[in-house]
Scaffold this motif. Structure first.
Motif, PDB file in Angstrom:
ATOM      1  N   TRP A 100       0.809  -1.205   0.000  1.00 23.58           N
ATOM      2  CA  TRP A 100       0.000   0.000   0.000  1.00 23.58           C
ATOM      3  C   TRP A 100       0.849   1.265   0.000  1.00 23.58           C
ATOM      4  O   TRP A 100       0.421   2.289  -0.548  1.00 23.58           O
ATOM      5  CB  TRP A 100      -0.958  -0.011   1.181  1.00 23.58           C
ATOM      6  CG  TRP A 100      -1.988  -1.093   1.018  1.00 23.58           C
ATOM      7  CD1 TRP A 100      -2.047  -2.281   1.681  1.00 23.58           C
ATOM      8  CD2 TRP A 100      -3.065  -1.107   0.077  1.00 23.58           C
ATOM      9  NE1 TRP A 100      -3.104  -3.028   1.220  1.00 23.58           N
ATOM     10  CE2 TRP A 100      -3.743  -2.333   0.239  1.00 23.58           C
ATOM     11  CE3 TRP A 100      -3.522  -0.217  -0.882  1.00 23.58           C
ATOM     12  CZ2 TRP A 100      -4.851  -2.669  -0.521  1.00 23.58           C
ATOM     13  CZ3 TRP A 100      -4.625  -0.558  -1.638  1.00 23.58           C
ATOM     14  CH2 TRP A 100      -5.276  -1.777  -1.453  1.00 23.58           C
ATOM     15  N   LYS A 101       2.037   1.210   0.578  1.00 26.75           N
ATOM     16  CA  LYS A 101       2.912   2.390   0.577  1.00 26.75           C
ATOM     17  C   LYS A 101       3.314   2.728  -0.860  1.00 26.75           C
ATOM     18  O   LYS A 101       3.232   3.883  -1.278  1.00 26.75           O
ATOM     19  CB  LYS A 101       4.148   2.129   1.430  1.00 26.75           C
ATOM     20  CG  LYS A 101       5.106   3.288   1.465  1.00 26.75           C
ATOM     21  CD  LYS A 101       6.349   2.971   2.267  1.00 26.75           C
ATOM     22  CE  LYS A 101       7.350   4.098   2.164  1.00 26.75           C
ATOM     23  NZ  LYS A 101       8.656   3.741   2.703  1.00 26.75           N
ATOM     24  N   THR A 102       3.754   1.733  -1.615  1.00 26.26           N
ATOM     25  CA  THR A 102       4.144   1.954  -3.004  1.00 26.26           C
ATOM     26  C   THR A 102       2.955   2.428  -3.818  1.00 26.26           C
ATOM     27  O   THR A 102       3.068   3.384  -4.604  1.00 26.26           O
ATOM     28  CB  THR A 102       4.724   0.669  -3.606  1.00 26.26           C
ATOM     29  OG1 THR A 102       5.860   0.286  -2.845  1.00 26.26           O
ATOM     30  CG2 THR A 102       5.113   0.859  -5.046  1.00 26.26           C
ATOM     31  N   LEU A 103       1.819   1.798  -3.648  1.00 24.42           N
ATOM     32  CA  LEU A 103       0.619   2.190  -4.370  1.00 24.42           C
ATOM     33  C   LEU A 103       0.214   3.620  -4.035  1.00 24.42           C
ATOM     34  O   LEU A 103      -0.154   4.403  -4.917  1.00 24.42           O
ATOM     35  CB  LEU A 103      -0.529   1.228  -4.061  1.00 24.42           C
ATOM     36  CG  LEU A 103      -1.808   1.423  -4.853  1.00 24.42           C
ATOM     37  CD1 LEU A 103      -1.555   1.256  -6.346  1.00 24.42           C
ATOM     38  CD2 LEU A 103      -2.865   0.439  -4.392  1.00 24.42           C
ATOM     39  N   GLY A 104       0.313   3.995  -2.769  1.00 27.69           N
ATOM     40  CA  GLY A 104      -0.005   5.361  -2.351  1.00 27.69           C
ATOM     41  C   GLY A 104       0.944   6.383  -2.945  1.00 27.69           C
ATOM     42  O   GLY A 104       0.516   7.458  -3.390  1.00 27.69           O
ATOM     43  N   LEU A 105       2.247   6.069  -2.961  1.00 32.40           N
ATOM     44  CA  LEU A 105       3.215   6.993  -3.552  1.00 32.40           C
ATOM     45  C   LEU A 105       3.010   7.141  -5.059  1.00 32.40           C
ATOM     46  O   LEU A 105       3.131   8.243  -5.604  1.00 32.40           O
ATOM     47  CB  LEU A 105       4.643   6.523  -3.253  1.00 32.40           C
ATOM     48  CG  LEU A 105       5.108   6.680  -1.807  1.00 32.40           C
ATOM     49  CD1 LEU A 105       6.443   5.974  -1.592  1.00 32.40           C
ATOM     50  CD2 LEU A 105       5.222   8.150  -1.442  1.00 32.40           C
ATOM     51  N   LEU A 106       2.718   6.030  -5.740  1.00 29.84           N
ATOM     52  CA  LEU A 106       2.432   6.113  -7.178  1.00 29.84           C
ATOM     53  C   LEU A 106       1.184   6.948  -7.441  1.00 29.84           C
ATOM     54  O   LEU A 106       1.166   7.793  -8.350  1.00 29.84           O
ATOM     55  CB  LEU A 106       2.256   4.716  -7.767  1.00 29.84           C
ATOM     56  CG  LEU A 106       3.524   3.909  -7.973  1.00 29.84           C
ATOM     57  CD1 LEU A 106       3.182   2.471  -8.345  1.00 29.84           C
ATOM     58  CD2 LEU A 106       4.401   4.532  -9.036  1.00 29.84           C
ATOM     59  N   PHE A 130       7.787  11.569 -13.000  1.00 30.10           N
ATOM     60  CA  PHE A 130       8.871  10.615 -13.209  1.00 30.10           C
ATOM     61  C   PHE A 130       9.680  10.401 -11.935  1.00 30.10           C
ATOM     62  O   PHE A 130      10.037   9.279 -11.589  1.00 30.10           O
ATOM     63  CB  PHE A 130       9.782  11.082 -14.347  1.00 30.10           C
ATOM     64  CG  PHE A 130       9.108  11.104 -15.685  1.00 30.10           C
ATOM     65  CD1 PHE A 130       8.237  10.103 -16.082  1.00 30.10           C
ATOM     66  CD2 PHE A 130       9.345  12.135 -16.579  1.00 30.10           C
ATOM     67  CE1 PHE A 130       7.620  10.116 -17.320  1.00 30.10           C
ATOM     68  CE2 PHE A 130       8.737  12.165 -17.818  1.00 30.10           C
ATOM     69  CZ  PHE A 130       7.876  11.158 -18.186  1.00 30.10           C
ATOM     70  N   PHE A 131       9.984  11.480 -11.210  1.00 27.68           N
ATOM     71  CA  PHE A 131      10.741  11.364  -9.969  1.00 27.68           C
ATOM     72  C   PHE A 131       9.946  10.583  -8.927  1.00 27.68           C
ATOM     73  O   PHE A 131      10.469   9.682  -8.273  1.00 27.68           O
ATOM     74  CB  PHE A 131      11.104  12.745  -9.424  1.00 27.68           C
ATOM     75  CG  PHE A 131      11.892  12.690  -8.149  1.00 27.68           C
ATOM     76  CD1 PHE A 131      13.270  12.529  -8.180  1.00 27.68           C
ATOM     77  CD2 PHE A 131      11.269  12.779  -6.917  1.00 27.68           C
ATOM     78  CE1 PHE A 131      14.008  12.463  -7.010  1.00 27.68           C
ATOM     79  CE2 PHE A 131      11.993  12.713  -5.743  1.00 27.68           C
ATOM     80  CZ  PHE A 131      13.370  12.560  -5.786  1.00 27.68           C
ATOM     81  N   GLY A 132       8.661  10.937  -8.769  1.00 21.49           N
ATOM     82  CA  GLY A 132       7.822  10.247  -7.783  1.00 21.49           C
ATOM     83  C   GLY A 132       7.656   8.775  -8.088  1.00 21.49           C
ATOM     84  O   GLY A 132       7.649   7.937  -7.182  1.00 21.49           O
ATOM     85  N   THR A 133       7.544   8.433  -9.359  1.00 23.37           N
ATOM     86  CA  THR A 133       7.411   7.031  -9.750  1.00 23.37           C
ATOM     87  C   THR A 133       8.679   6.254  -9.435  1.00 23.37           C
ATOM     88  O   THR A 133       8.624   5.148  -8.888  1.00 23.37           O
ATOM     89  CB  THR A 133       7.069   6.924 -11.246  1.00 23.37           C
ATOM     90  OG1 THR A 133       5.842   7.630 -11.484  1.00 23.37           O
ATOM     91  CG2 THR A 133       6.925   5.493 -11.685  1.00 23.37           C
ATOM     92  N   ALA A 134       9.834   6.825  -9.770  1.00 23.95           N
ATOM     93  CA  ALA A 134      11.104   6.155  -9.473  1.00 23.95           C
ATOM     94  C   ALA A 134      11.276   5.973  -7.966  1.00 23.95           C
ATOM     95  O   ALA A 134      11.703   4.913  -7.502  1.00 23.95           O
ATOM     96  CB  ALA A 134      12.271   6.955 -10.042  1.00 23.95           C
TER      97      ALA A 134
END
Length: 177
Positions: A100-106, A130-134
């Motif tokens: 959920w952390k990765t999904l929330g950041l994406l 692009f920065f946020g996705t990486a």
């Protein structure tokens, strides 16, 4: 020498009733509907002057036809007993839940892009995306990621505006780019 799998590790999809596994027909139905929609929309396009042998209807008709063909072939395969193979998850532990952390950041990166694109323009909002996705996907090289994000966003802005003739908003960098 390998040992035969126990009954608890054997897949149940091959041993189920004939009706089991037919949910894949839903995918075939979805492909059929999308293909039909593409064909109907293409046929409703107005006739425009074209400079070459391909008009505006050609590609949508081709894509729609290929979707319909894929739907028919998939349905035939399913009805003849074909089954999709469950993904083995080479590097994914299927026993764990969602991250959920990765999904929330994406999601935050995409929402930031949506909110910033009109105000700040594509070069800035794209760099944030692009920065946020990486970062969300685990890269912690912040300076390198920022440089790559800026190069990608400015590069895609130039690609769309200069090479493709599609105007993306430049925003606060108007006059610089």
């Amino acid at each position: 020498m390998s040992t035969p799998p126990t009954s608890s590790t054997q897949g149940s999809s091959a041993q189920g009733s004939p009706a089991q596994g037919r949910s894949e027909l839903g995918v075939a139905l979805l492909l059929l509907v999308l293909g039909g929609w593409a064909v109907v929309d293409a046929l409703r396009l107005p006739d425009l002057q074209t400079r070459g042998p391909i008009d505006a209807k050609t590609i949508p008709l081709l894509v729609g036809g290929l979707l319909i063909l894929s739907a028919v072939l998939l349905a035939v395969d399913i009805l003849r007993g074909g089954r999709g193979e469950q993904e083995a998850g080479e590097d994914v532990d299927l026993g764990h839940g969602s991250d959920w952390k990765t999904l929330g950041l994406l999601t935050a990166s995409f929402v930031a892009n949506i909110l910033l694109i009109e105000r700040l323009g594509w070069p800035v909002s794209g760099a944030v995306l692009f920065f946020g996705t990486a970062f969300a996907l685990g890269s912690r090289h912040l300076i390198r990621n920022a440089i790559i994000a800026i190069v990608l966003s400015v590069g895609t802005w130039y690609l769309f505006n200069v090479a493709l003739g599609i105007a993306l908003p430049v925003g606060i960098l108007k006059g610089i780019l």
